[in-house]
Design a protein around this motif. Structure first.
Motif, short mmCIF file in Angstrom:
data_model
loop_
_atom_site.label_atom_id
_atom_site.label_comp_id
_atom_site.label_asym_id
_atom_site.label_seq_id
_atom_site.Cartn_x
_atom_site.Cartn_y
_atom_site.Cartn_z
N GLY A 14 0.80 -1.22 0.00
CA GLY A 14 0.00 0.00 0.00
C GLY A 14 0.84 1.27 0.00
O GLY A 14 0.32 2.35 -0.27
N SER A 15 2.12 1.14 0.28
CA SER A 15 3.01 2.29 0.31
C SER A 15 4.45 1.80 0.24
O SER A 15 4.71 0.59 0.19
CB SER A 15 2.81 3.11 1.59
N LYS A 31 1.00 -8.96 -14.14
CA LYS A 31 -0.31 -8.90 -13.49
C LYS A 31 -0.05 -8.83 -12.00
O LYS A 31 0.58 -9.74 -11.44
CB LYS A 31 -1.14 -10.14 -13.84
N VAL A 32 -0.49 -7.76 -11.36
CA VAL A 32 -0.07 -7.49 -9.98
C VAL A 32 -1.24 -7.54 -9.01
O VAL A 32 -2.24 -6.85 -9.19
CB VAL A 32 0.62 -6.12 -9.87
N LYS A 41 -5.46 1.58 1.06
CA LYS A 41 -4.16 1.87 0.43
C LYS A 41 -3.86 0.87 -0.68
O LYS A 41 -3.36 1.24 -1.74
CB LYS A 41 -3.06 1.85 1.49
N ALA A 42 -4.15 -0.39 -0.43
CA ALA A 42 -3.92 -1.41 -1.46
C ALA A 42 -4.77 -1.13 -2.69
O ALA A 42 -4.30 -1.22 -3.83
CB ALA A 42 -4.24 -2.80 -0.90
N GLN A 43 -6.04 -0.77 -2.47
CA GLN A 43 -6.94 -0.50 -3.58
C GLN A 43 -6.49 0.71 -4.39
O GLN A 43 -6.61 0.73 -5.62
CB GLN A 43 -8.35 -0.29 -3.06
N ALA A 44 -5.97 1.73 -3.69
CA ALA A 44 -5.51 2.93 -4.39
C ALA A 44 -4.37 2.60 -5.35
O ALA A 44 -4.35 3.07 -6.50
CB ALA A 44 -5.07 3.98 -3.38
N VAL A 54 -6.06 -7.01 -2.39
CA VAL A 54 -6.55 -7.94 -1.37
C VAL A 54 -6.02 -7.48 -0.03
O VAL A 54 -4.81 -7.30 0.14
CB VAL A 54 -6.08 -9.38 -1.65
N GLN A 55 -6.92 -7.28 0.92
CA GLN A 55 -6.50 -6.95 2.28
C GLN A 55 -5.94 -8.21 2.93
O GLN A 55 -6.50 -9.30 2.78
CB GLN A 55 -7.69 -6.42 3.09
N CYS A 56 -4.82 -8.07 3.62
CA CYS A 56 -4.24 -9.25 4.27
C CYS A 56 -3.42 -8.86 5.48
O CYS A 56 -2.57 -7.97 5.40
CB CYS A 56 -3.36 -10.02 3.28
#
Length: 270
Positions: A14-15, A31-32, A41-44, A54-56
């Motif tokens: 995410g950063s 493909k990431v 943050k991941a979605q952004a 994907v949240q993890c």
């Protein structure tokens, strides 16, 4: 292992280094899957590069398994898995002063997260005789981070585990890399690219991402974005007592100049 057309998963993306690597890999045609504890943050980052998010929580083995399953479902078998999530707490006072929960947090994020990902991925990679595991450690895993004993100890363990992976599974067609950057201008240190522009030894996250891509494509085990770390490691091995004395002097100088020996200021002395 080439990034073009590969299926890639990056944790802690995410950063910082993870986000920079996601951008760089996508620009090369990968493909990431962008994963982070913070889903927003991941979605952004994923939206920016046309990837998936994907949240993890990498401390949770079930969550890591779910991350891998979702990535495989949407992107196909994982070619490159980058275990990048990391934290830094710092020693409140003496070297054993961090509470048990902080030591365990370091252990879970810096070691067990790598174990969980490898445990889920190795059988699949061994069966098809391909794949690359990238464990992001730190120069602290080869040397030491003054002022954060838990970070240093667990990063050493991360390097050791990566060595075990490479030794055991090189004959299975699986590549392994361990990344050991020194000081990088990331949120972990409260720094950004403008800080890196002021000092040659402080790299940007994009600099480290470029080194990772180059190292993985060259199938290198040890990826050093800061080449000087290799020389420091050699000096440590040749005369450990002298190296410890030098680190004691560095700590004393940092305390004299900055009032403390914290990572966010130590980079100015190396």
């Amino acid at each position: 292992m080439q990034f073009k057309d590969s299926s890639l998963v990056i944790t802690g993306a995410g950063s910082g280094i993870g986000a920079a690597l996601a951008r760089a890999a996508a620009s090369k045609g990968a493909k990431v899957c962008v994963s982070d504890l913070d889903h927003d943050k991941a979605q952004a980052v994923a939206s920016e590069i046309g990837g998936m998010a994907v949240q993890c929580d990498v401390r949770d083995e079930t969550a890591v398994q779910r991350l891998i399953a979702e990535a495989v479902d949407q992107q196909g078998e994982i070619d490159i898995f980058v275990s990048n999530a990391g934290i830094g707490k710092g020693d409140p006072s003496h070297a054993a002063s961090q509470p048990d929960e902080d030591w365990m947090l370091n252990w879970q994020v810096h070691v067990m997260a790598h174990v969980y990902a490898s445990r889920a991925l190795l059988p699949r990679m061994m069966e098809r005789r391909s794949g690359h595991l990238v464990n992001v450690a730190s120069a602290a895993g080869l040397l030491n981070q003054i002022g954060d004993a838990a970070y240093s100890a667990t990063k050493h363990a991360a390097v050791s585990f990566a060595e075990s992976l490479a030794i055991t599974h090189g004959s299975d067609g699986i590549g392994v890399s361990v990344v050991c950057p020194q000081y990088v201008a990331t949120p972990l240190l409260g720094l950004d690219d403008s800080d890196a522009a002021k000092r040659e030894t402080l790299l940007t996250a994009a600099d480290v991402a470029a080194a990772i891509i180059k190292g993985v494509e060259a199938e290198r085990f040890l990826i050093l974005s800061h080449p000087q770390v290799g020389q420091y490691t050699l000096q440590r091995g040749q005369d450990h007592d002298r190296w410890v004395k030098g680190m004691q002097m560095l700590r004393a100088k940092a305390t004299e100049v900055f009032g403390s020996a914290k990572p966010e200021t130590l980079y100015k002395l190396v």
